[in-house]
Design a protein around this motif. Structure first.
Motif, PDB file in Angstrom:
ATOM      1  N   SER A   1     115.684 -13.868 -64.070  1.00  0.00           N
ATOM      2  CA  SER A   1     115.007 -14.745 -63.659  1.00  0.00           C
ATOM      3  C   SER A   1     113.791 -15.545 -63.748  1.00  0.00           C
ATOM      4  O   SER A   1     113.054 -16.702 -64.546  1.00  0.00           O
ATOM      5  CB  SER A   1     115.167 -15.577 -61.851  1.00  0.00           C
TER       6      SER A   1
ATOM      7  N   ASP B   1     120.641 -18.798 -67.045  1.00  0.00           N
ATOM      8  CA  ASP B   1     120.549 -18.752 -65.969  1.00  0.00           C
ATOM      9  C   ASP B   1     121.993 -17.764 -65.290  1.00  0.00           C
ATOM     10  O   ASP B   1     121.751 -18.864 -64.638  1.00  0.00           O
ATOM     11  CB  ASP B   1     119.438 -18.240 -65.488  1.00  0.00           C
ATOM     12  N   GLU B   2     122.930 -16.821 -65.627  1.00  0.00           N
ATOM     13  CA  GLU B   2     123.664 -16.676 -65.042  1.00  0.00           C
ATOM     14  C   GLU B   2     124.958 -18.027 -64.961  1.00  0.00           C
ATOM     15  O   GLU B   2     125.088 -18.239 -63.652  1.00  0.00           O
ATOM     16  CB  GLU B   2     123.577 -16.267 -62.952  1.00  0.00           C
TER      17      GLU B   2
HETATM   18 MG   LIG Z   1     117.899 -14.349 -60.858  1.00  0.00          MG
END
Ligand SMILES: [Mg+2]
Ligand SMILES: Nc1ncnc2c1ncn2[C@@H]1O[C@H](COP(=O)(O)OP(=O)(O)OP(=O)(O)O)[C@@H](O)[C@H]1O
Length: 272
Positions: free
Chosen positions: A65, A193-194
């Motif tokens: 991240s 991000d995910e």
């Molecule tokens: Mg992360």
């Protein structure tokens, strides 16, 4: 709008001079990031190519991240962060003081782990970016909203309830709405991000399918904990560990013949 048919041809079928050379969208050279004393990213050298999906994998806390947040300069919003090295976006150094960060955020959209629609109508969520850019014409906004929702594979589900609050949508629908909101300003790159970790398998499959379509126009960089997902959808994969890039290459190769033992152990589920 950039459009280009993607023709899949095997390398050995065509002379090398005819191979389509993909442009580098992002280049990271010797990037280091510290949070206070904590050295979160160490000497990162990576390049990403246009109209590809690049996956970033690695165990929790390895810096995924952090890395993605440096690509659109969101990292600057965190206190006590220090950076070294450079990131080039389409050949320009994004950390130069003269670089217009607003322009970067228009060209580089971001989708987060948790769907984060605004507490506004579905329509207003998608029209938000174009309105900020000064588009007021109702017909044009209608067109942009429809096109973006279609691209995000959400139109059919919401076309009769555009003026209802977006928070009334399911999690999977909210995430596709966030993707539509991002597409409405026609970005060049989409950072994710995910994006599917909070979604059920059906919504996940929809978002994955959508990404496959989006990559004909956009460059996508996706952080994922899900290795099957990385293997299914990405062209290239970078494996991060303790703030370093251990291995980066074509997804097929990285998953079938990893060069580093730590990559082999991680993708085999032996740690992380
Ligand atoms: Mg992360
Ligand atoms: N705002 C912050 N302040 C201080 N340390 C931070 C901050 N954000 C992240 N870190 C630290 O930096 C390291 C990398 O964090 P990061 O969030 O980038 O990891 P990640 O790979 O995304 O992990 P996850 O898979 O759990 O999301 C971790 O050790 C984390 O504790």
């Amino acid at each position: 709008m950039r459009t280009m048919a993607v023709v899949e041809r095997r390398k050995e079928d065509i002379p090398s001079a005819q191979l389509v050379k993909k442009e580098v969208v992002y280049e990271t050279n010797g990037l280091n990031v510290w949070y206070g004393e904590h050295h979160a990213l160490k000497h990162i050298h990576l390049s990403f190519y246009e109209r590809e999906i690049t996956a970033i994998i690695g165990p929790s806390g390895c810096g995924k991240s952090t890395y993605i947040k440096t690509l659109n300069r969101m990292i600057e919003l965190i206190p006590n962060v220090r950076l070294e090295g450079e990131i080039l976006y389409r050949g320009r150094r994004i950390f130069d003081t003269s670089y217009p960060v607003e322009q970067l955020r228009t060209q580089v959209g971001m989708v987060f782990q948790k769907p984060n629609p605004f507490p506004k109508s579905i329509y207003d969520n998608v029209a938000y970016g174009p309105r900020i850019h000064g588009i007021r014409d109702r017909r044009l906004l209608d067109e942009i909203v429809e096109k973006s929702l279609r691209q995000a594979a959400l139109w059919e589900e919401v076309k009769d309830r555009l003026h209802e609050n977006a928070l009334g949508l399911s999690g999977g629908q909210q995430q596709r709405l966030c993707i539509a909101r991002c597409l409405a300003v026609e970005p060049d790159v989409i950072l994710m991000d995910e994006p599917t970790s909070a979604l059920d398998p059906i919504s996940t499959a929809k978002v994955e399918e959508l990404m496959g379509e989006l990559k004909t126009k956009y460059s996508i960089i996706i952080v994922t904990h899900n290795m099957q997902q990385a293997a299914r959808i990405s062209d290239r994969t970078a494996f991060f560990l303790n703030g370093e890039v251990i291995e980066y290459g074509e997804t097929k190769t990285l998953f079938s013949r990893p060069a580093d033992q730590r990559t082999a152990d991680y993708i085999a589920g032996r740690f992380g």
